[in-house]
Design a protein around this motif. Structure first.
Motif, short mmCIF file in Angstrom:
data_model
loop_
_atom_site.label_atom_id
_atom_site.label_comp_id
_atom_site.label_asym_id
_atom_site.label_seq_id
_atom_site.Cartn_x
_atom_site.Cartn_y
_atom_site.Cartn_z
N SER A 226 0.81 -1.21 0.00
CA SER A 226 0.00 0.00 0.00
C SER A 226 0.85 1.27 0.00
N ASP A 227 2.01 1.24 0.64
CA ASP A 227 2.83 2.45 0.70
C ASP A 227 3.94 2.49 -0.36
N ALA A 228 4.08 1.42 -1.15
CA ALA A 228 5.15 1.39 -2.16
C ALA A 228 4.62 1.21 -3.58
N GLY A 229 3.62 0.36 -3.75
CA GLY A 229 3.09 0.10 -5.09
C GLY A 229 3.30 -1.33 -5.52
N PRO A 230 3.08 -1.61 -6.81
CA PRO A 230 3.19 -2.98 -7.32
C PRO A 230 4.64 -3.41 -7.49
N GLY A 231 4.86 -4.70 -7.38
CA GLY A 231 6.20 -5.23 -7.57
C GLY A 231 6.24 -6.72 -7.30
N ALA A 232 7.37 -7.17 -6.74
CA ALA A 232 7.59 -8.59 -6.49
C ALA A 232 8.10 -8.81 -5.07
N ALA A 233 7.44 -9.72 -4.35
CA ALA A 233 7.91 -10.15 -3.03
C ALA A 233 8.83 -11.34 -3.26
N ASP B 203 23.82 -19.49 4.64
CA ASP B 203 23.98 -18.68 5.84
C ASP B 203 23.14 -17.40 5.84
N LEU B 204 22.55 -17.03 4.71
CA LEU B 204 21.73 -15.83 4.63
C LEU B 204 20.35 -16.15 4.06
N THR B 205 19.32 -15.74 4.75
CA THR B 205 17.95 -15.86 4.23
C THR B 205 17.21 -14.58 4.57
N CYS B 206 16.35 -14.17 3.65
CA CYS B 206 15.57 -12.96 3.90
C CYS B 206 14.39 -12.88 2.93
N LYS B 207 13.47 -12.00 3.27
CA LYS B 207 12.34 -11.66 2.40
C LYS B 207 12.51 -10.20 2.04
#
Length: 143
Positions: A94-101, A110-114
């Motif tokens: 809602s505060d950024a717009g359309p895109g990709a999660a 060793d690295l994971t993120c969303k």
């Protein structure tokens, strides 16, 4: 109830007004439905490049050829990009717009993120802007 008129039959002022009001009320709703669908499906499929790294979004929701700075996933600050794997889906913030999660995991594990990539196109080329990261604000440009 839908009534059809025979050739030569005229709408009375009351029926004409009702038809006009119905049309005025339904067109904005129909247009907003079409617009909302387009917003949730930003055209992100393809290859993108930035000083932060590279990423390729495939149509099946997977990622290929992902090489990003570790700081993208809160890793150590380094000028050397590391390979990642992951998945993605269309989303609209809602505060950024359309895109990709995007869900990312380094190949070393060793690295994971969303993360969220905001899609936008202005006067220049199409761009994806990675949100909430210490890696920098450099946009990704379609290759």
């Amino acid at each position: 109830m839908i009534k059809s008129f025979r050739p030569g039959q005229v709408l009375t002022p009351g029926r004409l007004r009702l038809a006009a009001v119905s049309l005025v009320c339904t067109l904005p709703f129909a247009a907003s439905c079409t617009q909302a669908r387009g917003e949730t499906e930003a055209p992100v499929v393809g290859s993108w490049k930035s000083r932060i790294g590279t990423i390729q979004f495939l149509g099946d929701g997977t990622l290929r050829d992902v090489s990003l700075l570790p700081a993208v996933c809160e890793g150590k600050e380094s000028a050397v990009a590391v390979p990642f794997t992951g998945t993605w889906r269309h989303e609209t913030l809602s505060d950024a717009g359309p895109g990709a999660a995007v869900d990312l995991t380094s190949t070393a594990g060793d690295l994971t993120c969303k993360r969220f990539f905001v899609y936008y196109k202005g006067d220049g080329p199409e761009r994806l802007q990675l949100t909430v990261t210490k890696a920098g604000r450099e946009p990704f440009v379609r290759q």
